[in-house]
Each structure stands twice: as C-alpha cells, then as structure tokens.
Design a protein around this motif. Structure first.
Motif, PDB file in Angstrom:
ATOM      1  N   UNK A 125       1.143  -1.386   0.262  1.00 20.19           N
ATOM      2  CA  UNK A 125       0.063   0.010  -0.161  1.00 20.19           C
ATOM      3  C   UNK A 125       1.085   1.268   0.253  1.00 20.19           C
ATOM      4  N   UNK A 126       2.313   1.003   0.313  1.00 20.41           N
ATOM      5  CA  UNK A 126       3.190   2.604  -0.871  1.00 20.41           C
ATOM      6  C   UNK A 126       3.216   2.586  -0.782  1.00 20.41           C
ATOM      7  N   UNK A 141       7.118  15.156  -9.154  1.00 20.01           N
ATOM      8  CA  UNK A 141       6.171  14.886  -8.731  1.00 20.01           C
ATOM      9  C   UNK A 141       6.277  13.337  -8.950  1.00 20.01           C
ATOM     10  N   UNK A 142       4.959  13.183  -7.910  1.00 18.18           N
ATOM     11  CA  UNK A 142       4.820  11.798  -7.772  1.00 18.18           C
ATOM     12  C   UNK A 142       3.134  11.517  -7.942  1.00 18.18           C
ATOM     13  N   UNK A 143       3.521  10.040  -8.105  1.00 18.97           N
ATOM     14  CA  UNK A 143       1.701   9.737  -8.325  1.00 18.97           C
ATOM     15  C   UNK A 143       0.648   9.772  -7.493  1.00 18.97           C
ATOM     16  N   UNK A 144       1.316   9.774  -6.143  1.00 26.29           N
ATOM     17  CA  UNK A 144       0.813   9.506  -4.364  1.00 26.29           C
ATOM     18  C   UNK A 144       1.758  10.624  -3.544  1.00 26.29           C
ATOM     19  N   UNK A 145       0.960  11.971  -3.843  1.00 29.27           N
ATOM     20  CA  UNK A 145       2.109  12.707  -2.861  1.00 29.27           C
ATOM     21  C   UNK A 145       1.729  12.142  -1.470  1.00 29.27           C
ATOM     22  N   UNK A 146       2.944  11.924  -0.818  1.00 23.77           N
ATOM     23  CA  UNK A 146       2.805  11.921   1.202  1.00 23.77           C
ATOM     24  C   UNK A 146       3.603  12.704   1.770  1.00 23.77           C
ATOM     25  N   UNK A 147       2.331  13.534   2.716  1.00 25.69           N
ATOM     26  CA  UNK A 147       3.354  14.781   3.242  1.00 25.69           C
ATOM     27  C   UNK A 147       3.701  14.225   4.240  1.00 25.69           C
ATOM     28  N   UNK A 148       3.795  15.186   5.669  1.00 21.84           N
ATOM     29  CA  UNK A 148       4.942  14.599   6.508  1.00 21.84           C
ATOM     30  C   UNK A 148       3.678  14.470   7.809  1.00 21.84           C
ATOM     31  N   UNK A 150       1.366  11.949   7.261  1.00 22.77           N
ATOM     32  CA  UNK A 150       1.801  10.775   6.730  1.00 22.77           C
ATOM     33  C   UNK A 150       2.846   9.966   6.838  1.00 22.77           C
ATOM     34  N   UNK A 151       3.892  10.734   6.630  1.00 21.95           N
ATOM     35  CA  UNK A 151       5.712   9.643   7.160  1.00 21.95           C
ATOM     36  C   UNK A 151       6.107  11.200   7.595  1.00 21.95           C
ATOM     37  N   UNK A 152       7.077  11.141   8.466  1.00 19.65           N
ATOM     38  CA  UNK A 152       7.774  12.078   8.929  1.00 19.65           C
ATOM     39  C   UNK A 152       9.069  12.028   8.926  1.00 19.65           C
ATOM     40  N   UNK A 153       9.435  10.865   8.094  1.00 20.33           N
ATOM     41  CA  UNK A 153      10.686  10.068   7.509  1.00 20.33           C
ATOM     42  C   UNK A 153      11.405  10.957   6.121  1.00 20.33           C
ATOM     43  N   UNK A 154      10.180  10.788   5.339  1.00 24.78           N
ATOM     44  CA  UNK A 154      10.321  11.855   4.095  1.00 24.78           C
ATOM     45  C   UNK A 154       8.994  12.097   3.903  1.00 24.78           C
TER      46      UNK A 154
END
Length: 569
Positions: A125-126, A141-148, A150-154
């Motif tokens: 799922x990631x 760009x990314x097909x799925x945007x992942x903000x802070x 959702x993910x603190x590592x990156x």
C-alpha cells in the motif's frame, strides 16, 4: 508469489536487455495508480506498465489493452513534459530491494541535456512512482503525494528532496552466502525454521522464494554452492506459472520445488500478463466501477426487499374467499345475529353446514358487519391483481440488475463506459459531467462488440453489455444470422454472421456465449441458438431483453484457451 526483491532482480535484467537506448514515444495513465510508458527500440514498441496498485504493484512490459481517461492527470502531464522523447540510459535495482530506477536523459525547454530518474517503489500500500531530477535530487512529482502528516521520515511531494526508503540491515543474496551459512544449517535443521532465519538475514526474499531456498539448501552437497546456483537462476530465468492442487496460482522466475501443475512462459512480462490479467482487471473494474456497483447493488437490494413484501402481501390475500363466505353467511342468517355480539357461530353451507365462528364488531349492526366482510373481500381481490402485476415488474427489475451486475463482474475496464451510459439513460445514475446545458452535444456512441473468428473463418460478434447486445442483435445482425445466449442466466448476446454455420462453428460460438456469461466457471452450460428473425423485443422492455421461440440447445464447457484462439484468429 509476491513481486519480491529476487523477482525484481530478474525483471530488471529482462527490461534492461530490451529497453536500454530506447526512446519514450507515449506516456499514459489509464488508471489511478498505474502509468504506461511506451518505449520504442529496435523497431518495436514496448508498453512498460509501472503499477503502484496497493495489491498488484509491479513493473513489466504488458500487452493487456487499456483505456485512457478523456482528460490526462496532472502527473501524466508532468511525465510528458519531462520524459516525452527521453532516452532510456539504463534500469537498475536498489540492492535487492523492490525499488527500480529507470534512468533517462532528455532535453529541457532550453535545449540543455538533463538527467532524470523515474523510480517505482513496490511496497504494497506504500507503493509509489516518483519522478526525480537526478542532478538536484529534487522530486518533480509523484503519483501519490505523501506529506509529513503521513510519513515523518520523508516527504514525497514536488520540490522535496528525494530520500530513499529506510534501508534494512540485511545482506544482498546476489553477493553470495554469508560465511556462517553452514553453521546456520546446523543450528536450524528444520526447513520452515531455516526459512524464517534466512529471511531475517538476506534482503528481498518473499515467502515462496525463501521456502524454495531452504529446500535446496537441505539437499546433499555443498550448501554454499547450492546457494549461489539458486540465485544464479534469476539471471537465466524460466518464467513459471504454478497451479497448486487446491487451485491457487503463483508465479516464479523459475520452477520452484512445490506441488502443482507448472507452465512456462517466453518472458517474465508474459508470465505476469497471464497471472495478473484477470486479477488486475477485476481490481481495476472494482475501482473504476465502484459507483456503478454501488448503484446496482442498492437497486438489487431495494427490489429484492420489495419482492419479499409483495410475496407476503400475496400470501395474506390468499384468504380473500374466506371474507366473501363469511359475508354471505352473515347475510343469510341476519335474523340470528344480535347487535353488540363480538362473535357468532353459524352453519357454513359451503362446508356441509358445519359451524363457522365469525368475529364481529360490537359497534356495528349485523348487516354492517356483513358489508365489512364483503369490502375486505373486494379489497383483497383487487390487491391480488395489483400485487401480481407488481411481482412481475419487480422480478423483471431484479433480473435486470442481476444481469448488469454479472456484466460488471465479467467486464474489462473499457466496457464500463456503456454500462454507465445505460444506467444514466435509465435514470438510475445521475450524469454530473453533462448537465442540461450540454444536452445539445453529440450523443455518446455505444462501443462496438468484441469480434472473433471461428476455425473455419466465420465471423462471430459478442456483445459485452446491454446496449451492445441491443445494437448487435436488433440492428447490426442480419435476420438470417444465428443468435446464441446461455439458457436462463445472465450473459452476452453472440451472433454468428452466417445463415448456415457448421456444427463446429456453432459449438465455438456457444463456447463464447458460455464464457461471457454467469456460467463461465461452470461445466456443461446450456446455450440456446436460433436465427435472428425469431427474436422479438417487447415494447418498453429494458435494454438487452428479448424473447424468442424455436430455439435449439447445445451444452458446452467454457474454455479460456479456445476464447483466446478465436480472438487471435
């Protein structure tokens, strides 16, 4: 088998051999989490599927057709801006992880050369697809945007610095075995326990791969050499599809020592097409057709509940004659009934004058009580007529929506367009994209049926939804053509474009009718056939509904291999 690091290793080798120095000619995003890059090299077009699907994430060359959305997504536009016409410099894997880097070189708007990296991270799922500027390491760009949040590592957002996924402190098995392999074997003689241990020592080993490795390491001989030989086979794969005794299907880069029937493919990509074609298509249909499925399920539930209520009402009206009899007996013996009584027993001249107990209202006169029974009788009699009419209509609606649900279950993503249009035309689904101001626009055309060719060259057409079925059977087909349909279950209309087809062609067409029906997984499926001129569509009937007479019936067991052969013909 999952698309683990070892399988990724083999796939990267295959893609590198075919695609390096190729040029990107097309970029499409047919589905939310999937991109198809068409790479032209050595006179061939290679459609490369990059899937970040949570369940079916992978990278491969695919020959499965797809349908593009009418308007490209923002991610598609970014990819086209940077990668259209770009040259593939190479394809690499991050250690033995499920992370693949596609290296490109292209020209920017000023004509200067730039290096770009398209990264696919295959992580359930990631999973993600990320375009990175190689020089700066910045994400374009990314097909799925992942903000802070959702993910603190990156961060996986445009403008953010690309950070690789967290590394595991594990060895790359393609670098060879660890020095303590022999000791590990002595410490863990049980294959299952050894497999778990190896999975914690080496990177990118799925359950199937590590189980096969554990079996191989227990064979007589030098364990270290067995280890190296096992992983060397990923560089010279024999793509294998295995069907277990319980019917479970799995794919591997080469035959694993597992029980089941094994089939080999020419390439890993061909293997994945064979494995994922049905699974991935079902998933895409579920995603793209989620609104349609919800509407149809709601209509089915509503009509099935209505059917139950009508059947209960019909059961209650079965005693209508009892009301008439009681009214007639009361009228005959009015002089024996006194006002204020709550019940009375009178001779039933319809049943050998046996006493019949009749309930009365003490607020009504004897004559009024009799008239009350006659009114209840008339109401019940009228209800029977109404309820039977409603039962017929409601059952037809249940059959109709069951048929549409079966069509969705059998549909490819491209087939959903016509099903959506049909539901809109029926008023079951609102068309948010085309309001009243757009009504003057060109009417949407129904897509064409699928075409097949029988072994003797006869043309066969198969409708995949109700609108196609109506168009095919009632407008396109000649009156002398032969029409086929599975007996008493939802399915496609099939037309043999010949007035005197051979028995072999009839059986092949019947196989198509059975395959594209609710009976696909059954055996000995009955299929009716008759000339088109014997079909009739009743006035006001729903799309896809016809009646007919004079049919003959054959029995077939659907065969996917035959369907593919007839399509290839």
């Amino acid at each position: 088998m999952s698309f683990d690091g070892s399988f990724t290793h083999a796939m990267v080798q295959e893609l590198s051999q075919n695609l390096t120095t190729g040029r990107v000619s097309k970029i499409n995003q047919p589905y939310d989490n999937e991109v198809v890059l068409t790479i032209r090299t050595n006179g061939h077009n290679y459609p490369i599927l990059l899937s970040a699907n949570p369940t079916y994430a992978r990278i491969q060359v695919t020959q499965i057709p797809y349908v593009n959305p009418p308007v490209p997504t923002n991610f598609t536009m970014i990819l086209r801006k940077y990668l259209q016409g770009a040259i593939v410099k190479g394809i690499t894997q991050a250690a033995n992880d499920r992370v693949v880097h596609l290296h490109f070189t292209s020209r920017n708007e000023l004509g200067d050369q730039q290096e770009l990296l398209l990264i696919i991270e295959i992580m359930a799922r990631h999973s993600n697809i990320i375009l990175v500027d190689s020089a700066s390491g910045k994400i374009l760009d990314a097909i799925k945007h992942v903000g802070s949040d959702q993910n603190r590592y990156r961060l996986l957002l445009p403008g953010a610095q690309y950070i690789t996924p967290p590394k595991q402190d594990l060895d790359n098995p393609f670098d060879g075995p660890r020095a303590d392999l022999a000791q590990t074997l002595r410490d863990f003689p049980n294959e299952e326990v050894l497999a778990q241990t190896l999975q914690h020592q080496y990177q990118g080993l799925g359950k199937d791969t590590v189980a096969a490795l554990s079996t191989v390491l227990h064979e007589p001989g030098d364990a270290a050499q067995h280890f190296r030989d096992f992983f060397a086979r990923f560089d010279a794969p024999q793509p294998t599809l295995t069907i277990s005794p319980k019917g479970k299907t799995s794919f591997t880069a080469f035959p694993y020592p597992t029980a089941g029937t094994q089939h080999t493919s020419e390439s890993l990509s061909e293997l994945l097409d064979a494995y994922y074609q049905d699974k991935a298509e079902r998933d895409r249909v579920q995603q793209q057709g989620s609104v349609l499925i919800r509407v149809v399920r709601n209509e089915l539930k509503k009509n099935r509940n209505k059917l139950k209520k009508l059947q209960r009402t019909l059961a209650e009206t079965e005693n209508a004659d009892d009301y008439r009899i009681k009214g007639e007996i009361l009228t005959t013996y009015l002089n024996q009934v006194d006002r204020g009584q709550t019940d009375v027993s009178l001779p039933n001249f319809y049943d050998e004058n046996k006493p019949l107990k009749i309930k009365l209202s003490n607020q009504l006169s004897p004559n009024q009580n009799a008239q009350k029974y006659f009114k209840r009788y008339q109401k019940a009699k009228n209800a029977v007529i109404y309820v039977n009419e409603q039962l017929k209509i409601t059952q037809a609606d249940v059959d109709y929506f069951s048929n549409i649900m079966a069509q969705i279950e059998l549909a490819a993503p491209k087939d959903l367009v016509d099903i959506r249009l049909e539901l809109q035309q029926g008023g079951y689904l609102r068309d948010h994209d085309h309001q009243k101001k757009n009504k003057k626009q060109k009417r949407q055309k129904v897509s064409k049926p699928d075409r097949f060719t029988a072994s003797d060259g006869t043309k066969i057409s198969v409708g995949k939804n109700n609108l196609q079925n109506d168009q095919l059977s009632l407008h396109t087909a000649k009156r002398t053509d032969i029409w086929l349909h599975v007996k008493d279950m939802p399915g496609s209309h099939v037309i043999i474009h010949n007035d005197d087809p051979s028995e072999a062609t009839i059986m092949e067409a019947a196989n198509l009718a059975a395959y594209f029906s609710k009976g696909r997984a059954s055996s000995n499926v009955p299929v009716d056939y008759l000339p088109v001129k014997r079909l009739h569509k009743p006035n006001g009937a729903k799309p896809g509904y016809v009646i007919f007479t004079g049919q003959r019936t054959v029995y077939v067991t659907p065969e996917s291999d035959l369907v593919e052969k007839l399509a290839d013909n």
